[in-house]
Write an enzyme that holds these catalytic residues in place. Structure first.
Site, PDB file in Angstrom:
ATOM      1  N   ALA A 107      19.532 -22.382  -8.010  1.00  0.00           N
ATOM      2  CA  ALA A 107      18.008 -21.611  -7.674  1.00  0.00           C
ATOM      3  C   ALA A 107      17.323 -22.657  -7.346  1.00  0.00           C
ATOM      4  CB  ALA A 107      17.639 -21.444  -9.245  1.00  0.00           C
ATOM      5  N   GLU A 108      16.275 -22.263  -6.453  1.00  0.00           N
ATOM      6  CA  GLU A 108      15.610 -22.901  -5.458  1.00  0.00           C
ATOM      7  C   GLU A 108      14.645 -23.807  -6.072  1.00  0.00           C
ATOM      8  OE1 GLU A 108      16.407 -19.498  -5.448  1.00  0.00           O
ATOM      9  OE2 GLU A 108      15.229 -18.481  -4.081  1.00  0.00           O
ATOM     10  N   ASN A 109      14.220 -23.655  -7.233  1.00  0.00           N
ATOM     11  CA  ASN A 109      13.382 -24.264  -8.072  1.00  0.00           C
ATOM     12  C   ASN A 109      13.958 -25.664  -8.592  1.00  0.00           C
ATOM     13  OD1 ASN A 109      14.552 -22.765  -9.932  1.00  0.00           O
ATOM     14  ND2 ASN A 109      12.900 -23.271 -11.423  1.00  0.00           N
ATOM     15  N   GLY A 110      15.363 -25.770  -8.259  1.00  0.00           N
ATOM     16  CA  GLY A 110      16.022 -27.074  -8.572  1.00  0.00           C
ATOM     17  C   GLY A 110      16.975 -27.099  -9.613  1.00  0.00           C
ATOM     18  N   SER A 149      16.610 -29.547  -3.630  1.00  0.00           N
ATOM     19  CA  SER A 149      17.169 -28.298  -3.905  1.00  0.00           C
ATOM     20  C   SER A 149      17.521 -27.674  -2.676  1.00  0.00           C
ATOM     21  CB  SER A 149      16.184 -27.443  -4.851  1.00  0.00           C
ATOM     22  OG  SER A 149      16.764 -26.184  -4.934  1.00  0.00           O
TER      23      SER A 149
END
Lengths: 217, 218
Positions: B45-48, B87
Site C-alpha cells: 500500500a502507498e502509505n508504506g 514505498s
C-alpha cells in the site's frame, strides 16, 4: 539542541508566509494538536505541503477552511470540499503532485539535491503545469523541483530527550522524510518523552539532530 | 457474479505465488477475494506497508495501522512498514510484480486516464501516476462501456492522462486485451460474447489472437 516547549511557545516558531510541511496520510500521522494551535494563533499566507489535506474539519484542511493558506501542494484533496471553489475564485493556489514524486521532491529538498528526474507524470497535466521534460541517457524524464519548508509539523509516537523519534506503524508515512526538509522541525509526541537511551539506537526512525522542538501531546 | 466481480476474479488469475501487488481502491481491491487457495501474495500500500490483509474484526482497531484508503488493516506476520519515500521507491523502482488500477478511459497506445473528468473537481492523482510507472505489469480494469453505452477503450484517451503508454493489459467483463508494441490484442473472450460484438462496443482497433481463449475465472 532540541527544546521541549509547551504548545503555544512551540507554534510561535511558525511565521506568516511560511512554507509548512505537514506529516500524515489522512488522519494517521497528522499532528492535530499543532494544527489546533496554529488556528488559534492564526499565522497566515501559509503554503502547506501535505499528502491529502484530509477534510475541512480534520487535518491540514482546517488551515485552508480557516483562511490561513495561500497555496497548497497536495497529491490528492478529494475530501476537501471547500477547496475547488476557493481555487476557482483565485483565493488559493493548488499545485498537484503525484504522491511518490511529492515524497521524492521533499527528499531532494532535505538531502541537498537539485530536484528529481522521474518518468512519473510525463505526458500528463503534471508535465504541462508543474514539470519540465528533459532527455538524458537516451530517455525522457520529468524534472521536478525540490521542496523545503520553513517549518515541518510532525506527529511521532515516542521520543527521547535527544529528539530521537519512533513512529507507530503507518503513522510514519511522510513524517520521516519531512524531518529532513525544514529549517525548524516541530514534533507532537504522543507518549511521554523518555530519557536519552530509552530508545535503542537501531530502532530510531529519525535521528534527534534533525528535531528542533518537541511538544508533549 | 456481476461484471465487476468477474473482472476482479480474472485479475486474480494473474497473481502468482510470491508476487508483490498493489491494488487500487474499488474494483481492483476485489481481486483478493478470488485469490487461488495456496497462492501467497504480498499486498503493498502507498502509505508504506508490504504484506497486509483485511482488518480482523475480532481485534480492536488501531488508528495507526491503516491502508491508503484509511481502512483499518492487519499487517501479516513477516510484513514490513516503510516510509512514503521507500514505498514509492518500491513502486517506481520496479519492485512490484503487478499494479492493478481502475480506469475511466484507456486507449490503443496503452495510455490510461483515471484521475480527472474534464470540467470535474480537481481532486488530484494521489499515487495513481506513480503506480502506472515501474511495476513489471500494469493492468487497467473497468467495465467495457460507460453507463450511456459509449466506448471507454478508445483510439486516444480524451480525459487528462494518468500515464502515457504504460499499460500491459486491459481487463473488462467482455475480454482480456494485451497491450503490445503493435497495438491491442484480444487474448481472451468472455462466454456468450462475439468478437463482432466487442468491436461494436470498442472504439480502439485491436487484433484477435489466433489462439483466442475463453475468459474463465476460478
Amino acid at each position: 539542541m532540541v527544546q521541549i516547549l509547551n504548545l503555544e511557545e512551540a507554534v510561535r516558531h511558525i511565521k506568516d508566509g511560511d512554507i509548512v510541511l505537514g506529516g500524515g496520510f489522512y488522519a494517521n500521522g497528522t499532528p492535530e494538536r499543532i494544527i489546533d494551535e496554529m488556528i488559534k494563533q492564526g499565522q497566515k499566507d501559509l503554503t502547506i505541503v501535505n499528502n491529502d489535506g484530509n477534510t475541512t474539519e480534520k487535518g491540514m484542511g482546517r488551515l485552508v477552511a480557516a483562511g490561513l493558506v495561500k497555496k497548497c501542494i497536495f497529491s490528492w484533496c478529494g475530501r476537501m470540499t471547500c477547496l475547488p471553489q476557493m481555487v476557482d475564485e483565485g483565493k488559493i493556489e493548488l499545485e498537484l503532485c503525484p504522491q511518490g514524486s511529492l515524497a521524492e521532491r521533499i527528499r531532494a529538498g532535505g538531502f541537498g539535491l537539485g530536484g528529481i528526474l522521474t518518468p512519473v507524470g510525463l505526458g500528463t497535466m503534471v508535465e504541462a503545469k508543474w514539470g519540465e521534460r528533459t532527455h538524458l541517457n537516451g530517455q525522457d524524464w520529468l524534472y521536478q523541483s525540490p521542496i523545503r519548508g520553513n517549518v515541518a509539523i510532525i506527529e511521532a509516537d515516542r521520543a527521547d530527550e535527544e529528539g530521537n523519534l519512533v513512529f507507530n506503524l503507518t503513522q510514519r508515512n511522510f513524517n520521516q522524510i519531512m524531518c529532513y526538509a525544514a529549517d525548524v522541525v516541530l514534533v507532537q509526541v504522543n507518549n511521554p518523552i523518555e530519557p536519552a537511551g530509552s530508545i535503542h539506537p537501531q530502532e530510531v526512525h529519525v535521528p534527534g539532530i534533525l528535531v528542533d522542538v518537541m511538544v508533549q501531546a | 457474479m456481476n461484471s465487476k466481480e468477474f473482472i476482479a476474479a480474472r485479475v486474480a488469475k494473474e497473481f502468482k505465488d510470491g508476487d508483490t501487488v498493489n491494488l487500487g481502491a474499488g474494483l481492483p481491491n476485489l481481486a483478493v477475494k478470488y485469490l487461488t487457495p495456496g497462492t501467497k501474495i504480498y499486498l503493498q500500500a502507498e502509505n508504506g506497508i508490504v504484506g497486509f490483509g483485511p482488518h480482523d474484526p475480532e481485534q480492536p482497531i488501531n488508528p495507526f495501522c491503516t491502508d491508503a484508503g484509511e481502512n483499518p488493516i492487519t499487517i501479516n506476520k513477516g510484513g514490513a512498514i516503510v516510509d512514503s519515500v521507500t514505498s514509492f521507491g518500491l513502486i517506481r523502482g520496479g519492485h512490484l510484480k503487478l499494479s492493478v488500477l481502475g480506469a475511466m478511459q484507456v486507449d490503443e497506445e496503452g495510455s490510461i486516464a483515471n484521475w480527472l473528468v474534464p470540467g470535474g473537481k480537481m481532486a488530484g492523482m494521489g499515487g495513481a501516476m506513480d503506480l502506472v510507472c515501474g511495476a513489471k505489469k500494469v493492468i487497467a480494469t473497468m467495465e467495457h462501456n460507460a453507463k450511456d453505452g459509449s466506448a471507454k477503450i478508445l483510439k486516444k484517451c480524451t480525459y487528462p492522462l494518468t500515464g502515457e503508454r504504460v499499460l500491459s493489459a486491459i481487463v473488462t467483463e467482455l475480454g482480456f486485451f494485451e497491450v503490445t508494441p503493435e497495438g491491442l490484442v484480444l487474448r481472451e473472450i468472455s462466454p456468450n460474447v462475439t468478437v463482432d460484438e466487442i468491436r461494436a462496443r470498442t472504439e480502439a482497433s485491436f487484433t484477435v489472437d489466433e489462439n483466442l481463449k475463453e475468459m474463465t475465472v476460478n
